[in-house]
Design an enzyme around this catalytic site. Sequence first.
Site, PDB file in Angstrom:
ATOM      1  N   SER A 288       5.650   1.960  21.308  1.00 14.86           N
ATOM      2  CA  SER A 288       5.360   3.129  22.148  1.00 14.86           C
ATOM      3  C   SER A 288       6.641   3.778  22.666  1.00 14.86           C
ATOM      4  O   SER A 288       7.704   3.164  22.721  1.00 14.86           O
ATOM      5  CB  SER A 288       4.458   2.811  23.347  1.00 14.86           C
ATOM      6  OG  SER A 288       3.202   2.334  22.919  1.00 14.86           O
TER       7      SER A 288
ATOM      8  N   ASP B  40       2.495   7.223  22.272  1.00 13.34           N
ATOM      9  CA  ASP B  40       3.574   8.205  22.421  1.00 13.34           C
ATOM     10  C   ASP B  40       3.068   9.334  23.313  1.00 13.34           C
ATOM     11  O   ASP B  40       2.370  10.250  22.854  1.00 13.34           O
ATOM     12  CB  ASP B  40       3.981   8.738  21.050  1.00 13.34           C
ATOM     13  CG  ASP B  40       4.321   7.603  20.074  1.00 13.34           C
ATOM     14  OD1 ASP B  40       4.717   6.527  20.543  1.00 13.34           O
ATOM     15  OD2 ASP B  40       4.171   7.805  18.857  1.00 13.34           O
TER      16      ASP B  40
ATOM     17  N   SER C 196       1.547   2.899  18.134  1.00 13.75           N
ATOM     18  CA  SER C 196       2.537   3.313  19.115  1.00 13.75           C
ATOM     19  C   SER C 196       1.907   4.320  20.060  1.00 13.75           C
ATOM     20  O   SER C 196       1.327   5.314  19.639  1.00 13.75           O
ATOM     21  CB  SER C 196       3.746   3.946  18.406  1.00 13.75           C
ATOM     22  OG  SER C 196       4.779   4.227  19.318  1.00 13.75           O
TER      23      SER C 196
END
Length: 360
Positions: free
Chosen positions: A231, A271, A269
């Site tokens: 992340s 984001d 991830s």
Amino acid sequence: MRARELGLELPGRPGPDNAITDVPGVEVGYTTLIEGEAVRTGVTAILPRGRDGFDVPCAAGWHSLNGNGEMTGTAWLSETGVLRLPVLITNTHAVGPCHRGVIDWVARRKPAAADQWLLPVVAETWDGYLNDINGPHVRPEHASAAIDAARPGPVAEGSVGGGTGMNCYGFKGGSGTSSRQVSYGSATHTVGAFVQANFGSRKELTVCGVPVGRELADDDPLEAFYAGAGSVIAVIATDAPLLPMQCTALARRVPLGLARTGTTGSHFSGDIFLAFSTGNPEAFDTAFPRGEPGYEQASFVPWNRLDDFFEAVVESVEEAVLNALLGAETMIGRDGHRSPGLPVERLLDLLRTPRAAIRP
């Protein structure tokens, strides 16, 4: 060390400290927790208007590139386009204590501000490779301490604050920042970026347009653990007067800066990006209304004049990621897990190598 100190050729004109704190009023503070063999975590606090102006609203917006993560308070941000209170970044399982810590801090600092509702913005990335993430190591008082530690000026990078246990492109990552100055008529505005970098697989890493990751593929203990996942949280600040939807537009440009460092955006991830403007300090009050109704006025940069600000976001995000990598050193954490620091001399040798000789 930082990217520009190494002579990396990066575009744009940074502010004096090349940090998000170049935006007047913005302060950054950390609580870093490194204890025993398994605690590698912490808290980062970003105060848009410093401690004295913590309850003065800012125009703000947010954007999610991939939603495998958390940023609290975004429903209210979407509803009003307004940000109040310090912004905190920590590890995935410490969002609750940090949320509580912001409320405790406000209740002590200005009890009247806590008599209404408080919806703090707390974001996270996962540090479970190096840190005992399920342990109750981050407590509300650590969040309050990070807010109290916030200062203007130079910002520490790498393994500090919420970035303490983070990894990036298979190397030790963490906290990074950068800024750009934008000329606008006779005025100069600043755009600053702060990232908690915990994303990307080694093969993706690109520096100044050179795909160096595959050439640095050895010594990658994270490859078998969670390559590409992790992340990234980015916070964008500017003193240019903007409307909330224009702040959202700035946040949407963050992925372009991340892409310059190589990432393609892993499904695993989270984001998530926040952008705020410290312009128009009196125009976005969200307190419960009292007295006679009235009207507010706000100045803003016209939409057709925003391109230079978009460019500043992209450039400062790219450099902030590189600064996070360069500011971190090899770290060993829980269960002996090791995250290697970026080999700077090898990187510089690759950047001096003719590109035709580097594997894409």
